[in-house]
Design a protein around this motif. Sequence first.
Motif, short mmCIF file in Angstrom:
data_model
loop_
_atom_site.label_atom_id
_atom_site.label_comp_id
_atom_site.label_asym_id
_atom_site.label_seq_id
_atom_site.Cartn_x
_atom_site.Cartn_y
_atom_site.Cartn_z
N ALA A 1 0.83 -1.20 0.00
CA ALA A 1 0.00 0.00 0.00
C ALA A 1 0.86 1.25 0.00
N VAL A 2 1.92 1.26 0.80
CA VAL A 2 2.84 2.41 0.83
C VAL A 2 3.53 2.56 -0.53
N SER A 3 3.98 1.45 -1.10
CA SER A 3 4.66 1.50 -2.40
C SER A 3 3.75 2.04 -3.50
N LYS A 4 2.50 1.59 -3.53
CA LYS A 4 1.55 2.07 -4.55
C LYS A 4 1.28 3.56 -4.39
N ALA A 5 1.12 4.01 -3.16
CA ALA A 5 0.86 5.44 -2.93
C ALA A 5 2.05 6.28 -3.37
N LEU A 6 3.26 5.84 -3.07
CA LEU A 6 4.45 6.59 -3.47
C LEU A 6 4.65 6.56 -4.98
N LYS A 7 4.32 5.44 -5.61
CA LYS A 7 4.45 5.33 -7.07
C LYS A 7 3.55 6.34 -7.77
N LYS A 8 2.38 6.63 -7.17
CA LYS A 8 1.46 7.62 -7.73
C LYS A 8 1.89 9.04 -7.39
N GLY A 9 2.97 9.19 -6.62
CA GLY A 9 3.46 10.52 -6.27
C GLY A 9 2.87 11.07 -5.00
N GLY A 10 2.12 10.25 -4.26
CA GLY A 10 1.47 10.70 -3.04
C GLY A 10 2.37 10.57 -1.82
N THR A 11 1.79 10.83 -0.67
CA THR A 11 2.50 10.65 0.60
C THR A 11 1.67 9.74 1.49
N VAL A 12 2.33 9.11 2.44
CA VAL A 12 1.66 8.27 3.42
C VAL A 12 2.07 8.79 4.80
N THR A 13 1.09 9.30 5.55
CA THR A 13 1.37 9.85 6.88
C THR A 13 0.76 8.95 7.94
N LEU A 14 1.60 8.46 8.83
CA LEU A 14 1.17 7.67 9.97
C LEU A 14 1.43 8.53 11.19
N VAL A 15 0.37 9.13 11.73
CA VAL A 15 0.50 10.08 12.83
C VAL A 15 1.22 9.42 14.00
N GLY A 16 2.25 10.10 14.49
CA GLY A 16 3.05 9.59 15.59
C GLY A 16 4.22 8.74 15.13
N PHE A 17 4.18 8.22 13.91
CA PHE A 17 5.27 7.40 13.40
C PHE A 17 6.12 8.17 12.41
N GLY A 18 5.49 8.68 11.35
CA GLY A 18 6.24 9.44 10.36
C GLY A 18 5.52 9.53 9.04
N THR A 19 6.22 10.11 8.07
CA THR A 19 5.66 10.33 6.75
C THR A 19 6.59 9.78 5.68
N PHE A 20 6.03 8.97 4.79
CA PHE A 20 6.76 8.50 3.61
C PHE A 20 6.38 9.43 2.47
N TYR A 21 7.36 9.89 1.70
CA TYR A 21 7.07 10.77 0.57
C TYR A 21 8.10 10.56 -0.53
N VAL A 22 7.84 11.16 -1.69
CA VAL A 22 8.73 11.03 -2.83
C VAL A 22 9.54 12.31 -2.97
N GLY A 23 10.85 12.18 -3.00
CA GLY A 23 11.74 13.31 -3.22
C GLY A 23 12.30 13.26 -4.63
N LYS A 24 12.87 14.34 -5.05
CA LYS A 24 13.46 14.40 -6.39
C LYS A 24 14.95 14.62 -6.27
N ARG A 25 15.70 13.85 -7.02
CA ARG A 25 17.14 14.01 -7.09
C ARG A 25 17.46 14.60 -8.46
N ALA A 26 18.15 15.71 -8.48
CA ALA A 26 18.44 16.41 -9.73
C ALA A 26 19.47 15.65 -10.56
N ALA A 27 19.45 15.91 -11.86
CA ALA A 27 20.46 15.34 -12.74
C ALA A 27 21.81 15.96 -12.39
N ARG A 28 22.86 15.18 -12.54
CA ARG A 28 24.19 15.69 -12.20
C ARG A 28 25.25 14.99 -13.02
#
Length: 90
Positions: free
Chosen positions: A31-58
């Motif tokens: 469920a977390v993987s699917k949400a992140l794949k769609k570009g969303g975030t998963v917030t578990l109050v008191g535990f933390g937040t999973f989100y998608v970050g962007k790494r620039a080309a270099r």
Amino acid sequence: MNKSELIDQIADDAEISKAAAGRALDAAINAVSKALKKGGTVTLVGFGTFYVGKRAARTGRNPRTGAAIKIKSAKVPKFRAGKALKDAVN
């Protein structure tokens, strides 16, 4: 702690079978993987937040030849710990 040890701990704490705990853990991870794949975030109050970050080309270096190479931009999964988790660790 590895995955099988986590499953054992979940089974003991929730008083369910190890098989059911394994299925529940796999479902949560999917469920977390699917949400992140769609570009969303998963917030578990008191535990933390999973989100998608962007790494620039270099530009990087090939360690074998020393030649410059282009590294593409990428989306990377990230985790930000919540206050309760931080407090539990400290």
